[in-house]
Scaffold this motif. Structure first.
Motif, short mmCIF file in Angstrom:
data_model
loop_
_atom_site.label_atom_id
_atom_site.label_comp_id
_atom_site.label_asym_id
_atom_site.label_seq_id
_atom_site.Cartn_x
_atom_site.Cartn_y
_atom_site.Cartn_z
N LEU A 182 0.81 -1.22 0.00
CA LEU A 182 0.00 0.00 0.00
C LEU A 182 0.85 1.27 0.00
CD1 LEU A 182 -3.02 -0.89 2.31
CD2 LEU A 182 -2.64 -1.38 -0.10
N GLU A 183 2.07 1.19 -0.53
CA GLU A 183 2.83 2.41 -0.76
C GLU A 183 2.26 3.11 -1.99
OE1 GLU A 183 7.31 1.21 0.73
OE2 GLU A 183 6.63 0.57 -1.26
N THR A 184 2.16 4.42 -1.94
CA THR A 184 1.60 5.18 -3.05
C THR A 184 2.70 5.49 -4.06
OG1 THR A 184 -0.05 6.18 -1.59
CG2 THR A 184 0.36 7.27 -3.69
N MET A 185 2.58 4.88 -5.24
CA MET A 185 3.54 5.14 -6.30
C MET A 185 3.15 6.37 -7.13
SD MET A 185 5.16 2.58 -5.28
CE MET A 185 6.55 2.70 -6.37
N GLU A 186 1.84 6.52 -7.33
CA GLU A 186 1.32 7.66 -8.08
C GLU A 186 -0.17 7.79 -7.78
OE1 GLU A 186 1.06 9.31 -12.73
OE2 GLU A 186 2.10 7.43 -12.25
N GLN A 187 -0.64 9.03 -7.65
CA GLN A 187 -2.06 9.25 -7.38
C GLN A 187 -2.48 10.60 -7.95
OE1 GLN A 187 -4.15 8.38 -3.46
NE2 GLN A 187 -4.24 10.62 -3.42
N HIS A 188 -3.67 10.61 -8.53
CA HIS A 188 -4.25 11.84 -9.08
C HIS A 188 -5.67 11.96 -8.54
CE1 HIS A 188 -0.93 12.07 -11.99
NE2 HIS A 188 -1.10 10.76 -12.15
N SER A 189 -5.94 13.05 -7.87
CA SER A 189 -7.28 13.30 -7.34
C SER A 189 -7.75 14.68 -7.80
CB SER A 189 -7.29 13.22 -5.81
OG SER A 189 -6.45 14.21 -5.25
N GLN A 190 -9.04 14.78 -8.04
CA GLN A 190 -9.64 16.02 -8.51
C GLN A 190 -11.03 16.16 -7.89
OE1 GLN A 190 -10.38 16.14 -12.71
NE2 GLN A 190 -10.93 18.30 -12.73
N GLU A 191 -11.34 17.38 -7.49
CA GLU A 191 -12.65 17.68 -6.91
C GLU A 191 -13.13 19.03 -7.45
OE1 GLU A 191 -14.81 18.39 -2.57
OE2 GLU A 191 -12.64 18.13 -2.74
N PHE A 192 -14.41 19.11 -7.74
CA PHE A 192 -14.94 20.37 -8.27
C PHE A 192 -16.34 20.62 -7.73
CE2 PHE A 192 -16.66 17.25 -11.18
CZ PHE A 192 -17.95 17.71 -11.43
N ILE A 193 -16.73 21.89 -7.70
CA ILE A 193 -18.10 22.31 -7.42
C ILE A 193 -18.35 23.57 -8.25
CG2 ILE A 193 -17.32 23.53 -5.35
CD1 ILE A 193 -20.17 23.09 -4.24
N LYS A 194 -19.38 23.51 -9.04
CA LYS A 194 -19.65 24.59 -9.98
C LYS A 194 -20.61 25.61 -9.37
CE LYS A 194 -18.71 21.83 -14.11
NZ LYS A 194 -19.23 21.36 -15.44
N PHE A 195 -20.03 26.50 -8.55
CA PHE A 195 -20.84 27.61 -8.05
C PHE A 195 -21.22 28.51 -9.23
CE2 PHE A 195 -18.38 26.65 -4.13
CZ PHE A 195 -19.45 26.32 -3.32
N HIS A 196 -22.39 29.15 -9.12
CA HIS A 196 -22.84 30.01 -10.21
C HIS A 196 -21.92 31.23 -10.38
CE1 HIS A 196 -26.38 27.57 -10.62
NE2 HIS A 196 -26.74 27.79 -9.35
N ILE A 197 -21.42 31.72 -9.28
CA ILE A 197 -20.60 32.94 -9.36
C ILE A 197 -19.13 32.61 -9.54
CG2 ILE A 197 -19.90 35.03 -8.13
CD1 ILE A 197 -22.57 34.97 -6.69
N LEU A 198 -18.60 31.67 -8.73
CA LEU A 198 -17.17 31.39 -8.73
C LEU A 198 -16.94 29.88 -8.64
CD1 LEU A 198 -14.44 32.94 -8.75
CD2 LEU A 198 -14.42 32.70 -6.26
N PRO A 199 -16.89 29.18 -9.77
CA PRO A 199 -16.62 27.74 -9.74
C PRO A 199 -15.25 27.47 -9.10
CG PRO A 199 -17.40 28.42 -11.90
CD PRO A 199 -17.10 29.68 -11.14
#
Length: 390
Positions: free
Chosen positions: A124-141
């Protein structure tokens, strides 16, 4: 705005996945005078006990529904773990667990979601990881990305936050020796399955993890016992594990996982969150294969002398061995036989018996030379009797 962002917590991350304060451009890490955090011996021993065969039993895909506290559907979470190939910075390929998770949903009618892709070792050693999170606010995504990559003897972490069109990036390098016992988001999903499979949480184990600001902190797991839950008109016993991420600057964040016997995630509850993730259909639970002991046959005495077939084989083998021993002790007999066969094949006579008598007659003390035209006066292959010897 921060309350809305926190309500979009990641169903994947081991800690709340809200988007925190803006990161500084290439900000420095903690002061050098502060001693580095280290996982304790109990955590390291648990990771060292992992085996490839055990982890492969926990490779499967599952889907959970994201619901609010009123039961309204808000989205869907999918977690898939299987064997993948990873290429390191030297170009070498290696096999290991590949964790892929993603979720999509709505919060206050605003689209939000996250994705996770992690390559792990068999410990369970991390060799590579890519994470992404988003929230599309109407004014400032808003969008947050964190990339982890092992580079020789260090772990590189690139963290970027996008607010509207403004992007802030922070790069941090951790010596690889200081990442012992580090559990990333992807490793956490597989580690929970191991704990459910073993029905055991390492006592007093203290792992390392990343907090919401991307800083290294401690992470602990505690077993909260078992609970019978109902899924799709079926009852099942769930093993409850609570994970707590102890941020150095913020308050600890806890999450409770309800796990079935084979590692399937039945329910996930973020402490203090109005929503949760839960399965809507009971999966087919896997069970460990029981290896039956090989049958034991009692030895019985073999009465081979009374068995006609075995006794016949014994006599044939004894006779062949006797013949082979005789030829070894009398190499001249082998030479005589070889010479005769050689002459026989060269001349190919029609009368083999007469040819053999003439051939071996030359070796007899009573042999008389044939006349010049032997074929006109053929001799008998058998020696005539002399009366004086009678």
């Amino acid at each position: 705005m921060s309350s809305k962002v926190q309500s979009t917590e990641s169903a994947i991350s081991s800690s709340p996945a809200h988007i925190g304060p803006r990161a500084k451009d290439h900000g420095a890490s903690a002061p050098e005078s502060v001693p580095p955090l280290e996982a304790n011996a109990e955590a390291l021993q648990f990771l060292e006990s992992l085996r490839q065969e055990e982890l492969q039993m926990l490779f499967f895909s599952e889907t959970l529904a994201m619901v609010s506290n009123t039961g309204e559907p808000q989205g869907e979470l999918t977690i898939d773990v299987h064997t993948g190939k990873h290429k390191d910075d030297t170009g070498a390929l290696s096999n290991g667990p590949l964790v892929h998770a993603f979720s999509r949903g709505l919060v206050d009618k605003m689209p939000c979601g996250n994705s996770l892709l992690g390559y792990l070792s068999w410990n369970l050693e991390t060799m590579e990881q890519h994470s992404q999170e988003f929230i599309k606010f109407h004014i400032l995504p808003m969008e947050r990305k964190i990339n982890l990559l092992k580079q020789e003897n260090q772990l590189a972490m690139t963290r970027s936050i996008k607010e509207g069109k403004e992007v802030k990036t922070q790069v941090t390098f951790l010596p690889w020796r200081l990442t012992a016992g580090f559990i990333s988001e992807s490793a956490n999903l597989l580690l929970l399955r191991v704990m459910a499979w073993r029905r055991r949480v390492p006592s007093d184990a203290r792992f390392l993890a990343l907090d919401t600001e991307g800083k290294l902190c401690y992470s602990t797991y505690h077993a909260l016992g078992s609970q019978t839950i109902q899924v799709d008109h079926q009852e099942a016993e769930a093993f409850i594990v609570e994970q707590t991420v102890h941020s150095e600057e913020g308050v600890p964040m806890s999450c409770q996982y309800f796990l079935l016997s084979d590692g399937h995630l039945a329910k996930r509850v973020q402490v203090g969150s109005p929503g949760c993730c839960m399965i809507t259909k009971m999966p087919i639970l896997r069970e460990e294969d029981e290896i039956e002991p090989p049958p034991v046959f009692e030895k019985k005495p073999l009465m081979w002398e009374e068995d006609m077939e075995l006794y016949s084989r014994f006599l044939d083998r004894k006779l062949r061995l006797s013949h082979a021993r005789y030829l070894e002790e009398h190499p001249d007999a082998q030479a005589v036989i070889s010479d005769f066969l050689l002459f026989l094949l060269l001349h190919k006579p029609a009368d083999v018996v007469t040819f053999a008598a003439e051939h071996f007659g030359m070796l007899s003390m009573y042999w008389e030379p044939d006349p010049t035209l032997g074929s006109s006066n053929p001799r008998s292959p058998f020696r005539s009797l002399d009366l004086e010897f009678l």
